[in-house]
Design a protein around this motif. Sequence first.
Motif, short mmCIF file in Angstrom:
data_model
loop_
_atom_site.label_atom_id
_atom_site.label_comp_id
_atom_site.label_asym_id
_atom_site.label_seq_id
_atom_site.Cartn_x
_atom_site.Cartn_y
_atom_site.Cartn_z
N LEU A 7 36.87 69.34 25.97
CA LEU A 7 35.60 68.69 25.59
C LEU A 7 34.45 69.30 26.37
CD1 LEU A 7 37.79 66.82 24.52
CD2 LEU A 7 36.54 64.86 25.43
N GLU A 17 31.41 60.06 24.37
CA GLU A 17 32.25 58.97 24.87
C GLU A 17 33.18 58.40 23.80
OE1 GLU A 17 33.37 56.55 28.32
OE2 GLU A 17 32.63 58.56 27.91
N ARG A 20 36.11 60.63 23.59
CA ARG A 20 37.03 60.39 24.72
C ARG A 20 37.87 59.15 24.44
NH1 ARG A 20 31.93 61.09 27.92
NH2 ARG A 20 31.87 63.25 28.62
N TRP A 21 37.21 58.08 23.99
CA TRP A 21 37.90 56.83 23.66
C TRP A 21 39.01 57.08 22.64
CZ3 TRP A 21 38.03 51.49 24.34
CH2 TRP A 21 37.15 50.94 25.29
N GLU A 32 38.05 68.50 30.30
CA GLU A 32 36.60 68.47 30.12
C GLU A 32 35.95 69.61 30.87
OE1 GLU A 32 34.72 64.51 29.56
OE2 GLU A 32 36.26 63.87 30.97
N GLN A 203 39.18 59.02 32.50
CA GLN A 203 38.09 59.91 32.10
C GLN A 203 36.95 59.16 31.41
OE1 GLN A 203 41.20 62.54 30.51
NE2 GLN A 203 39.92 64.26 31.10
N ARG A 204 37.04 57.84 31.40
CA ARG A 204 35.92 57.04 30.88
C ARG A 204 34.73 57.20 31.81
NH1 ARG A 204 35.12 50.58 30.85
NH2 ARG A 204 33.56 50.46 29.20
#
Length: 222
Positions: A7, A17, A20-21, A32, A203-204
Amino acid sequence: MAGKPKLHYTKGRGKMESIRWLLAAAGVEFEEEFIETKEDLEKLRNDGSLLFQQVPMVEMDGMKMVQTRAILSYIAAKYNLYGKDLKERAWIDMYVEGTTDLMGMIMYLPFQPADTKEKNLALIIERATTRYFPVYEKALKDHGQDYLVGNKLSLADIHLLEAILMAEECKPDILSAFPVLQAFKGRTSNIPTIKKFLQPGSQRKPPTDEKFVAVVRKIFNI
């Protein structure tokens, strides 16, 4: 075996985001590469990695994918989170467009002038509680199932949970009039892959603060 998706984005939430979710909910590990300076962004633009000169960009399955909805649709379809037929997909898309609109308002709030923030925050809360959340509350209540579409976890559910948590950052008791959504939040937050993503150290990304706003303005010349 193909490598992990990579990413390319800033070190904050933004439009990446939700991607990612979705990957996390699907149980997909990802890497990332953060854009931390204007030069990092220019390098991606100059080497032809960005179809429309914009991020987010995800390297996956031999593609350099851009445009958030296209990326989300691809990942959702690949990992069986996009319904079983065209009708279910259309419902998922409609629900996702609604949460995208709400999250967009929240996402841009930190970038707005101080004198308009209070008014815009009030508008977010009003829209969430009168336009968006009633739709999801009614949908779940009417069919009495755990998930929005086809009684199976989909992109729509993952997006809705993300939107709920963002809205709660604006107003902690925003779900007080929505008991069905409160139950939905509890259920979906405990799905093992999502629960893992919600733990510290995942990674949130944290909510956008003034320091991050300054970084973004510098990178994107805004």
